[in-house]
Motif scaffolding. Sequence first.
Motif, PDB file in Angstrom:
ATOM      1  N   THR A 142       7.086 -46.205 -44.292  1.00 49.82           N
ATOM      2  CA  THR A 142       5.885 -47.034 -44.194  1.00 49.82           C
ATOM      3  C   THR A 142       5.142 -46.771 -42.886  1.00 49.82           C
ATOM      4  O   THR A 142       3.912 -46.756 -42.864  1.00 49.82           O
ATOM      5  N   GLY A 143       5.876 -46.551 -41.821  1.00 50.99           N
ATOM      6  CA  GLY A 143       5.235 -46.253 -40.547  1.00 50.99           C
ATOM      7  C   GLY A 143       4.471 -44.946 -40.591  1.00 50.99           C
ATOM      8  O   GLY A 143       3.336 -44.860 -40.119  1.00 50.99           O
ATOM      9  N   TYR A 144       5.083 -43.927 -41.166  1.00 54.91           N
ATOM     10  CA  TYR A 144       4.422 -42.629 -41.211  1.00 54.91           C
ATOM     11  C   TYR A 144       3.217 -42.661 -42.150  1.00 54.91           C
ATOM     12  O   TYR A 144       2.159 -42.111 -41.836  1.00 54.91           O
ATOM     13  N   LEU A 145       3.357 -43.335 -43.299  1.00 53.07           N
ATOM     14  CA  LEU A 145       2.224 -43.452 -44.216  1.00 53.07           C
ATOM     15  C   LEU A 145       1.095 -44.252 -43.562  1.00 53.07           C
ATOM     16  O   LEU A 145      -0.088 -43.908 -43.718  1.00 53.07           O
ATOM     17  N   ALA A 171       1.078 -55.502 -40.348  1.00 52.11           N
ATOM     18  CA  ALA A 171      -0.116 -54.663 -40.516  1.00 52.11           C
ATOM     19  C   ALA A 171       0.275 -53.247 -40.923  1.00 52.11           C
ATOM     20  O   ALA A 171      -0.387 -52.628 -41.770  1.00 52.11           O
ATOM     21  N   ILE A 172       1.357 -52.731 -40.348  1.00 56.06           N
ATOM     22  CA  ILE A 172       1.831 -51.392 -40.703  1.00 56.06           C
ATOM     23  C   ILE A 172       2.229 -51.352 -42.174  1.00 56.06           C
ATOM     24  O   ILE A 172       1.889 -50.407 -42.899  1.00 56.06           O
ATOM     25  N   ALA A 190       0.390 -49.064 -45.080  1.00 55.96           N
ATOM     26  CA  ALA A 190       1.139 -48.112 -45.912  1.00 55.96           C
ATOM     27  C   ALA A 190       0.961 -48.406 -47.396  1.00 55.96           C
ATOM     28  O   ALA A 190       0.856 -47.487 -48.208  1.00 55.96           O
ATOM     29  N   ARG A 191       0.923 -49.667 -47.745  1.00 57.16           N
ATOM     30  CA  ARG A 191       0.848 -50.059 -49.153  1.00 57.16           C
ATOM     31  C   ARG A 191      -0.578 -50.082 -49.692  1.00 57.16           C
ATOM     32  O   ARG A 191      -0.852 -49.624 -50.796  1.00 57.16           O
ATOM     33  N   GLU A 192      -1.521 -50.612 -48.910  1.00 58.21           N
ATOM     34  CA  GLU A 192      -2.880 -50.861 -49.393  1.00 58.21           C
ATOM     35  C   GLU A 192      -3.927 -49.906 -48.826  1.00 58.21           C
ATOM     36  O   GLU A 192      -5.050 -49.883 -49.306  1.00 58.21           O
ATOM     37  N   GLY A 193      -3.570 -49.173 -47.774  1.00 55.21           N
ATOM     38  CA  GLY A 193      -4.554 -48.324 -47.118  1.00 55.21           C
ATOM     39  C   GLY A 193      -5.379 -49.119 -46.124  1.00 55.21           C
ATOM     40  O   GLY A 193      -5.267 -50.344 -46.026  1.00 55.21           O
ATOM     41  N   GLN A 231      -3.442 -51.407 -32.228  1.00 53.57           N
ATOM     42  CA  GLN A 231      -2.090 -51.852 -31.892  1.00 53.57           C
ATOM     43  C   GLN A 231      -1.067 -51.371 -32.912  1.00 53.57           C
ATOM     44  O   GLN A 231       0.077 -51.065 -32.553  1.00 53.57           O
ATOM     45  N   ALA A 232      -1.466 -51.269 -34.161  1.00 50.37           N
ATOM     46  CA  ALA A 232      -0.552 -50.727 -35.182  1.00 50.37           C
ATOM     47  C   ALA A 232      -0.212 -49.279 -34.854  1.00 50.37           C
ATOM     48  O   ALA A 232       0.945 -48.863 -34.972  1.00 50.37           O
TER      49      ALA A 232
END
Length: 190
Positions: free
Chosen positions: A101-104, A15-16, A20-23, A56-57
């Motif tokens: 990816t986590g920060y985005l 999910a993270i 990050a990739r798709e919003g 949860q993400a």
Amino acid sequence: MRRNPERRAALVDAAIEVLAREGARGLTFRAVDAQAAVPPGTASNYFSSRDDLLTQAGGRIYERLEPDETTMTLALTGPRDKDRVVELLREMVARISAYSTGYLALLELRLEATRRPELRAVLTERIRADVEANVRIHLGSGLPGDATAVKLLYLALNWLIVERLTLPDVFSEAEADELVARAAERLILG
């Protein structure tokens, strides 16, 4: 709801990646299933709703952003001067930037929290606790600087990380490194 903790963690990590990739709009159970390479319908067996998955993400991102024991030991030992503060801040910026990816995804969650009160409450509690822990650890370590300096560094460096991850050509690596040092110097030494 299913109870396989490893599968749940893999789905939250997926999910993270999707966030990050798709919003936030791209975060669907189907997209999470595809990212995690599991059969369709798996995510919906583990999470009661999309809100549950978003929440949860948010928690999982912070688990993965925590400094390791070596970093914490470094923070609590050695010289108690500006140079040590700069070293720790540079490590923090590098560690958080490395988990881009986590920060985005966290930025996406923050935007989504403006529309979802439960997510806002979870993120507010988690981020407030993170800031308070940073202040407590810093003050308890004997490093120079007061609580306000720690909070101002938190704000400044978070935006520097946003720049590095979203518009990496705004500041070169060397310039970003120098900005960390100058921010620490000005905020800690006045």
